[in-house]
Design an enzyme around this catalytic site. Structure first.
Site, PDB file in Angstrom:
ATOM      1  N   GLY A   1      -4.274   0.874  12.177  1.00 31.99           N
ATOM      2  CA  GLY A   1      -3.638   1.447  13.362  1.00 31.99           C
ATOM      3  C   GLY A   1      -4.591   2.269  14.206  1.00 31.99           C
ATOM      4  O   GLY A   1      -5.677   1.811  14.575  1.00 31.99           O
ATOM      5  N   TYR A   2      -4.198   3.504  14.486  1.00 29.14           N
ATOM      6  CA  TYR A   2      -4.983   4.386  15.348  1.00 29.14           C
ATOM      7  C   TYR A   2      -5.998   5.223  14.561  1.00 29.14           C
ATOM      8  O   TYR A   2      -6.640   6.107  15.145  1.00 29.14           O
ATOM      9  CB  TYR A   2      -4.043   5.324  16.125  1.00 29.14           C
ATOM     10  CG  TYR A   2      -3.071   4.611  17.032  1.00 29.14           C
ATOM     11  CD1 TYR A   2      -3.443   4.205  18.314  1.00 29.14           C
ATOM     12  CD2 TYR A   2      -1.778   4.328  16.611  1.00 29.14           C
ATOM     13  CE1 TYR A   2      -2.552   3.552  19.151  1.00 29.14           C
ATOM     14  CE2 TYR A   2      -0.874   3.669  17.437  1.00 29.14           C
ATOM     15  CZ  TYR A   2      -1.271   3.282  18.703  1.00 29.14           C
ATOM     16  OH  TYR A   2      -0.382   2.623  19.531  1.00 29.14           O
ATOM     17  N   ASP A   3      -6.141   4.967  13.283  1.00 24.03           N
ATOM     18  CA  ASP A   3      -7.050   5.766  12.454  1.00 24.03           C
ATOM     19  C   ASP A   3      -8.467   5.896  13.015  1.00 24.03           C
ATOM     20  O   ASP A   3      -9.065   6.971  12.944  1.00 24.03           O
ATOM     21  CB  ASP A   3      -7.121   5.198  11.032  1.00 24.03           C
ATOM     22  CG  ASP A   3      -5.894   5.560  10.206  1.00 24.03           C
ATOM     23  OD1 ASP A   3      -5.119   6.434  10.643  1.00 24.03           O
ATOM     24  OD2 ASP A   3      -5.712   4.963   9.128  1.00 24.03           O
TER      25      ASP A   3
ATOM     26  N   LYS B   1      -7.550  11.016   3.001  1.00 25.37           N
ATOM     27  CA  LYS B   1      -6.519  10.833   4.019  1.00 25.37           C
ATOM     28  C   LYS B   1      -5.133  11.115   3.458  1.00 25.37           C
ATOM     29  O   LYS B   1      -4.314  11.794   4.092  1.00 25.37           O
ATOM     30  CB  LYS B   1      -6.585   9.412   4.585  1.00 25.37           C
ATOM     31  CG  LYS B   1      -5.523   9.135   5.650  1.00 25.37           C
ATOM     32  CD  LYS B   1      -5.545   7.685   6.072  1.00 25.37           C
ATOM     33  CE  LYS B   1      -4.349   7.364   6.946  1.00 25.37           C
ATOM     34  NZ  LYS B   1      -4.255   5.929   7.285  1.00 25.37           N
TER      35      LYS B   1
ATOM     36  N   GLY C   1       0.815  -1.207   0.000  1.00 31.15           N
ATOM     37  CA  GLY C   1       0.000   0.000   0.000  1.00 31.15           C
ATOM     38  C   GLY C   1       0.849   1.258   0.000  1.00 31.15           C
ATOM     39  O   GLY C   1       0.487   2.269  -0.616  1.00 31.15           O
TER      40      GLY C   1
ATOM     41  N   ASP D   1       9.582   6.096   8.870  1.00 37.15           N
ATOM     42  CA  ASP D   1       9.211   5.634  10.202  1.00 37.15           C
ATOM     43  C   ASP D   1       8.231   6.655  10.752  1.00 37.15           C
ATOM     44  O   ASP D   1       8.457   7.865  10.630  1.00 37.15           O
ATOM     45  CB  ASP D   1      10.423   5.504  11.130  1.00 37.15           C
ATOM     46  CG  ASP D   1      10.077   4.719  12.385  1.00 37.15           C
ATOM     47  OD1 ASP D   1       9.640   3.565  12.253  1.00 37.15           O
ATOM     48  OD2 ASP D   1      10.219   5.253  13.499  1.00 37.15           O
TER      49      ASP D   1
END
EC number: 3.6.1.66
Length: 220
Positions: free
Chosen positions: A164-166, A197, A11, A74
């Site tokens: 993740g934290y989305d 996004k 992705g 990162d």
């Protein structure tokens, strides 16, 4: 020209390709992007103490193994109330690397009953470009750019997109989300389309910021 993206996530490759094409036009066709995963390269141990150190570590590892220019990022979530945590530990905040649900639930528990005024957060991405020494150059070239997406942590997960934290991150920038009668609605990253996004994301910003250096060092 081959550019190795230090990731096993295809992705990311799609996102980088899209931005390169938008920013460089037809010249982007001279860049052949390949993931480290597709080459069977291992993930290096991330021993850095900052996003920049870990991004450089990954890019250097791929460049040394392949002899090709490498691009690595990162990134992580910084929550002010938690003293900038989880930071570089974002992907393994719960103790198990990549367990998105456990990481998310732990963060929500740590912020339980904390009001919106103290739930400020931001995603940060460091993007590193490493070009190994070659016949044309006796020195390795290294450069790092950043991207930041500011917002706050929601009280509950909302949305089914992203990862993740989305589901609990509400960006300050809300591109194209307002609808008639819902101008005050704020979407989480997980409620946004990939296009929305990517337009505001920390990784998208970091990629756009490093494109001029890819252009200058690899395409000219």
């Amino acid at each position: 020209m081959k550019l190795i993206v230090a990731t096993h996530n295809e992705g990311k490759l799609v996102e980088i390709q899209s931005i390169l094409k938008a920013d460089l036009g037809s010249r982007s066709e001279t860049v052949a992007l390949v993931t480290a995963g597709s080459l069977g390269l291992p993930d290096p141990v991330e021993t850095g103490t900052s996003f920049e150190e870990n991004a450089l570590l990954k890019a250097r590892d791929v460049a040394s193994r392949t002899g090709c220019p490498a691009l690595a990022d990162d990134s992580g979530l910084i929550v002010d109330f938690l003293g900038a945590a989880p930071g570089i530990l974002s992907a393994r905040w719960s103790g198990v690397h990549g367990n998105d649900e456990a990481n998310l639930q732990l963060l929500l528990a740590q912020l339980k009953d904390i009001p919106d005024s103290k739930r400020a957060a931001r995603f940060v991405c460091a993007m590193a470009l490493v070009i190994p020494a070659s016949g044309a150059s006796s020195e390795t070239y290294e450069h790092v750019e950043y991207g930041i997406m500011k917002g706050r942590i929601n009280h509950t997960p909302v949305g089914e997109h992203g990862f993740g934290y989305d589901p609990i991150f509400v960006p300050d920038d809300q591109p194209g989300q307002a609808r008639a009668g819902e101008k005050d609605e704020k979407l989480t990253s997980a409620q946004m389309s990939a296009q929305q996004k990517n337009a505001i994301s920390h990784r998208g910003q970091a990629i756009r910021n490093i494109v001029p250096f890819i252009d200058d060092k690899l395409l000219k």
